[in-house]
Design an enzyme around this catalytic site. Structure first.
Site, short mmCIF file in Angstrom:
data_model
loop_
_atom_site.label_atom_id
_atom_site.label_comp_id
_atom_site.label_asym_id
_atom_site.label_seq_id
_atom_site.Cartn_x
_atom_site.Cartn_y
_atom_site.Cartn_z
N HIS B 286 0.83 -1.21 0.00
CA HIS B 286 0.00 0.00 0.00
C HIS B 286 0.86 1.26 0.00
O HIS B 286 1.89 1.34 0.68
CB HIS B 286 -1.04 0.01 1.12
CG HIS B 286 -0.53 0.07 2.52
ND1 HIS B 286 -0.20 1.25 3.13
CD2 HIS B 286 -0.30 -0.89 3.44
CE1 HIS B 286 0.20 1.01 4.38
NE2 HIS B 286 0.16 -0.29 4.58
N ASP B 298 6.17 0.72 6.49
CA ASP B 298 4.70 0.60 6.39
C ASP B 298 4.19 1.69 5.47
O ASP B 298 3.83 2.76 5.93
CB ASP B 298 4.09 0.67 7.78
CG ASP B 298 2.61 0.37 7.78
OD1 ASP B 298 2.10 -0.15 6.77
OD2 ASP B 298 1.94 0.66 8.79
N GLU B 332 -4.81 1.96 2.73
CA GLU B 332 -4.84 0.84 3.68
C GLU B 332 -5.06 1.32 5.10
O GLU B 332 -5.79 0.70 5.88
CB GLU B 332 -3.52 0.05 3.59
CG GLU B 332 -3.60 -1.35 4.23
CD GLU B 332 -3.36 -1.35 5.73
OE1 GLU B 332 -3.76 -2.32 6.40
OE2 GLU B 332 -2.76 -0.38 6.27
N ASP B 359 3.03 -6.41 3.44
CA ASP B 359 2.70 -5.27 4.31
C ASP B 359 3.14 -5.53 5.75
O ASP B 359 2.37 -5.39 6.68
CB ASP B 359 1.19 -4.98 4.25
CG ASP B 359 0.79 -3.73 5.05
OD1 ASP B 359 1.68 -2.92 5.35
OD2 ASP B 359 -0.40 -3.60 5.37
#
Lengths: 473, 473
Positions: B286, B298, B332, B359
Site C-alpha cells: 500500500h 509501512d 490501507e 505489508d
C-alpha cells in the site's frame, strides 16, 4: 537494547554468604574487625542484589523529572537531594550555592519548506540564541563533515543554513564524542563566520532514532550569534538525499531565554570516617540534566550509583577509617560545577585523598584506572580477586580524568580515579528525550555499585597517599 | 538494530551463474525456454544483488515523504507511482479513483500539569476528534490493561482522562498487535461510556522509544466522541509511577480536521502474460502511510518488494505465461482499499488466480503459506530447493490472510497466499516517526524480493487453479 549479565549474576550469587543475604543492620558482632579485602568482597556481593541505586534513580526521575540548572525543577532537585541524603543516613549534609547564568528552551520547530513540506525532528542546542519570532527560512548547504565546513570560504554561506551531517562513531569508551562535541561547540560560529544565518547538525548520536540530541554550544566573541539546532539522524539523512536532487529550503523557529541571575548548588553528604574523618574521598554524580528526557543515564545513574555505594558502607557495623563524601554536582551540563567546588573547598584540598565521578550511564564498568603507581600498592593486592567476577580490567594506564566535575580540583592537585563504564549504547540516548529510567538495566547498575563500594572500602581503610605513590612512580 | 544475513548472502553468491551476474537484457537466446524451476532459481539469485527495491523505496521516501490518504502528498505519490511503473517497463498502468473521507492531524501537545510540569510525548490516534481549542485538563486514572478499563463501572470516569498502560508483546508473527489494536480501536468509546473526557494509551509499540505510535481508532455511534492519543512508552511508565504516589493531572491539546470529499487511488501496472494474459496474479503493497514517519516499513517496503519482483520478471527474455499485476493500494491505513478494489474488479474476479500483499516491513521472510492443498501440487515441487537457501519454511498451514487490501477479494472467492516476514522489530517502528528509510536492511529486503520473484515465476508459468486444489483438499 538492554545487555543483561545473567551468567555474571548467577555466578556471583554463589559468593553470597548466608550472613550477607540479610540486611547488615543487626548489632555489630563483638569479634575483631574483618580485613578490608573480606569486607570489600562482602560489600561487592551485597551490592549486586541491593535496590538502593534503583530506588534513588526511580525517585529522582519520577518525582523531579528533567532538571536543568537554573530551572524550578532544579530547586526541587536540591531539596530532594537533602531529603535523600538524610533518609539514607548521611551526615554533614551541605548545600553549597553558586551563581549560574541559565538558558531555557522555548517552543521549537523546524520543517522542510521545499521541495515539499515536511516536519523535521529538531532540538535547539543548549545556549542557542532564538530565531526572530517569524523564524528563519533559507536554502541549506550540506557539509558531510566539520572539516568540509571549515574548508568553505568566508562569505560562501551568506543567507544560507549550514547543515553538517557528520555521523558519530560508536565506541565503548565514548571516543566518538570527541569530534561530535567539537562540531557541536564550534560549528555555529564557524558557520556564521562564513555568512550562514543558522546552523544545523546531525545529532551527536549513535542511534538511528528520530529523537534529536541537544547539548551545550557556544559562540566566539565578535562573530554573529546564529541559531543552532540538532537534527534527528534520519532527518539529516533525508536532507542529504534531497539536497542531492536539488535545492532544499528549511524553516526554523527557536524560542529561548537566558537569565544571568540564577543559582545552582553542589549538595553533599558524608559517611564519616572513624579514625581519620578529615581525610576525605570525594565521589559523586551530577544532579542537573538536559531537559528533553528525565536525566536517567545522564546523570541520575551516577548520583544513584555513588550514593548507593556509600550508603552500603554506611550501613556496615564497621565504619571506614576515612570519610567518604558523595557530591551531587549541580551544573555539569552548563559550564560545569567543578570551579565552584574548587572555590568552596580550596582550603581542604590537601585532605582530599582522591576524587572520582560516575557520569557515563549505568552499563557495566569494564576497567579501573588509578593514579600512577597506585595499582601496585599493597592497598590493592586484593583487587584482582575482587574485580575478576565483575569482569573489570585493572588498567595499566594511570588515571588522568576523574569526571568533568573533578577537573578543577584535579588541576589543583587532587588525585583522581576512574571506573570506566561501557559506553557503547550511551550516545544512543544521551541528551535526548530517550534518556529515561527504562533505559537503565538494574543488573548492570548494580555491577557499578559493587565496584564502587568495594574499591571505596579498600581506599577508605588504607593509609595510601596517592600523591606519594604517584610521585614515587 | 539491523539484522544482517552475511552468511546467507555469501552462500547464495555461490549460486550465481556467470550468465546471471550480468543484466539479462541481452537478446534472448534461440534455445528452448528453460524449465520454470531453473528460471525461478536464477531470479532468486539475481534478486539478492539487485538494487531495484532499494531504489524504489529510496525514491518514494525521499521524494514524496509521508502520504496519508487524502493529503496533497498522496496526490504526488499517485503521480510518482505512474511514473515509476512507466520507467520500470510495466504495461496497462491504471489509476483507479475512489471516494475517501480523510482525517488530517493538526498541532498536538500533551503535558503533565501536576504534581509538576512535564512535556509528554504524545500523538493523536488516527481519526481522533480534536480537543476544544483551550485543551482538556483533567485528573488521570490508570488502567494496567484494557480488561481493567472494561471492568470499570459506568460513570466511574466522569471528568477523568482514562490512561490504559497495557504493554505490547513482541512476537515474530506480530501476534502482539491483536490485543494492542483492539485497545486502540475500542478504547476511546469504552472510556467515554464510563464518563471519561479523553483517552490515552501506551503506544502499540514494542520499543522503549519516546516516539509514540499512531494508528486508526474509531467511535461507537451513540457514545460521546472523546479525544484519543498514544503516549510514548516511557511517558506511560512515568504516569504509572507518578499515579502510584498521588493524584496526577494531564493537559491535552489536539487539533485535527476531517474532510468527506477527498479521493484516493489504487494504482496498478502489469507484466503481461505471454500465453494467458487474462489470468492475473495480483500482488502489491500500500502506497499510503501514516504521517509521522516517511512510511518506509509501512508500507513503502511492500510496494518496493513487489514492484521489484515483478520488474525482475519483466526484464527476462522469456515472458511469464500469466499476467503479474502489481497494485499500489491507496488507503490501507484509513479504512482499507480492498472494498474499492473489489468494486472495480468484480467482473474479473474469476480470472484472478491468486492475490497477496507485502505489508509487514522488509525483514526476512520466514514462511510461505499457500491455499489448502496447493503445497503438494507439482507446480511447487521445486520449492524446497528454491527456498532452502533463503531459509523459508513451507508452512503446512493453509493461507487464509493475503494482506488487508486483499481481504475483500478473498472474501469474494479469490485465493490468497502469504510470504510471512519476521515482524519481531516491526512494531518498534510501525506508525511512528521512526518509520524511516534507514530502518530498512537492504539485504533482508532483497531476500524478500528473491522469494516473491521466484514464487511468482512458478505460479505464472503453471496452470494451477488454486480454487480446485483447495476444493480437492
Amino acid at each position: 537494547m538492554r545487555m543483561l549479565i545473567p551468567a555474571l549474576t548467577a555466578s556471583l550469587a554463589l559468593c553470597l554468604t548466608p550472613a550477607m543475604a540479610k540486611p547488615a543492620k543487626a548489632k555489630p558482632p563483638a569479634a575483631a574487625p574483618q580485613p578490608p579485602a573480606v569486607v570489600a568482597a562482602a560489600l561487592r556481593d551485597k551490592a549486586l542484589t541491593d535496590t538502593t541505586a534503583w530506588d534513588v534513580l526511580e525517585s529522582l526521575t519520577t518525582e523531579i523529572g528533567p532538571r536543568p540548572a537554573g530551572s524550578p525543577a532544579m530547586t526541587r532537585a536540591k531539596d530532594w537531594a537533602v531529603a535523600k541524603f538524610t533518609a539514607l543516613g548521611f551526615k554533614n549534609i551541605k548545600v553549597e550555592e553558586f551563581a549560574k547564568p541559565s538558558w531555557s528552551r522555548g517552543a521549537e520547530s523546524g520543517s522542510i519548506t521545499g521541495p515539499y513540506p515536511f516536519k523535521l525532528s529538531i532540538i535547539g542546542l543548549g545556549g542557542t540564541v532564538p530565531t526572530p519570532a517569524e523564524g528563519i527560512e533559507a536554502p541549506i548547504v550540506i557539509f558531510p563533515t566539520f572539516a568540509d565546513l571549515l574548508a568553505a570560504p568566508e562569505g560562501s554561506l551568506t543567507g544560507k543554513i549550514a547543515v553538517v551531517t557528520q555521523p558519530m562513531v560508536r565506541a565503548q569508551d565514548g571516543a566518538g564524542y570527541g569530534p561530535a562535541g567539537t562540531l557541536r561547540r564550534r560549528g555555529p560560529s564557524e558557520a556564521a563566520k562564513r555568512g550562514a544565518v543558522a546552523f544545523l547538525m546531525r545529532s551527536a548520536s549513535t542511534s538511528s532514532s528520530r529523537d534529536p540530541h541537544t547539548g551545550g554550544t557556544g559562540y566566539v566573541d565578535g562573530i554573529p550569534k546564529i541559531p543552532a539546532a540538532a537534527l534527528g539522524v534520519p532527518d539529516a539523512e533525508l536532507l542529504v538525499r534531497l539536497a542531492a536532487r536539488g535545492p532544499v529550503t528549511v524553516k526554523l523557529n527557536l524560542a529561548s531565554t537566558t537569565s544571568a541571575t540564577t543559582v545552582a548548588w553542589n549538595i553533599s553528604g558524608e559517611i564519616v570516617g572513624s579514625e581519620k574523618p578529615d581525610e576525605v574521598i570525594v565521589i559523586g554524580g551530577h544532579l542537573d540534566s538536559w531537559d528533553p528526557g528525565t536525566g536517567a543515564i545522564d546523570d541520575g545513574a551516577g548520583v544513584a550509583i555513588t550514593t548507593a555505594a556509600a550508603k552500603l558502607i554506611g550501613d556496615l557495623p564497621q565504619k571506614p577509617k576515612r570519610t567518604i563524601r558523595v557530591v551531587m554536582w549541580g551544573s555539569e551540563e552548563t559550564g560545569g560545577s567543578g570551579a565552584a567546588y574548587l572555590a568552596a573547598h580550596k582550603d581542604e584540598l590537601g585532605k582530599i585523598i582522591i576524587a572520582g565521578e560516575s557520569d557515563f550511564g549505568a552499563d557495566n564498568i569494564y576497567s579501573l584506572e588509578l593514579p600512577a603507581g597506585a595499582m601496585k600498592d599493597p592497598t590493592f593486592a586484593a583487587l584482582p580477586g575482587l574485580f575478576a567476577p565483575l569482569k573489570i580490567l585493572l588498567s595499566q594506564t594511570p588515571s588522568t580524568n576523574g569526571g568533568s566535575d573533578t577537573d578543577e580540583i584535579h588541576a589543583a592537585g587532587v588525585p583522581v580515579f576512574a571506573l570506566n563504564q561501557d559506553g557503547a549504547r550511551y550516545f544512543d540516548l544521551h541528551h535526548s528525550a530517550d534518556d529515561t529510567l527504562d533505559k537503565v538495566d538494574p543488573l548492570q547498575m548494580n555491577q557499578n555499585v559493587a565496584a564502587w563500594a568495594s574499591l571505596l572500602w579498600l581506599i577508605a581503610n588504607s593509609d595510601i597517599d596517592f600523591r606519594k605513590v604517584s610521585a614515587a612512580k
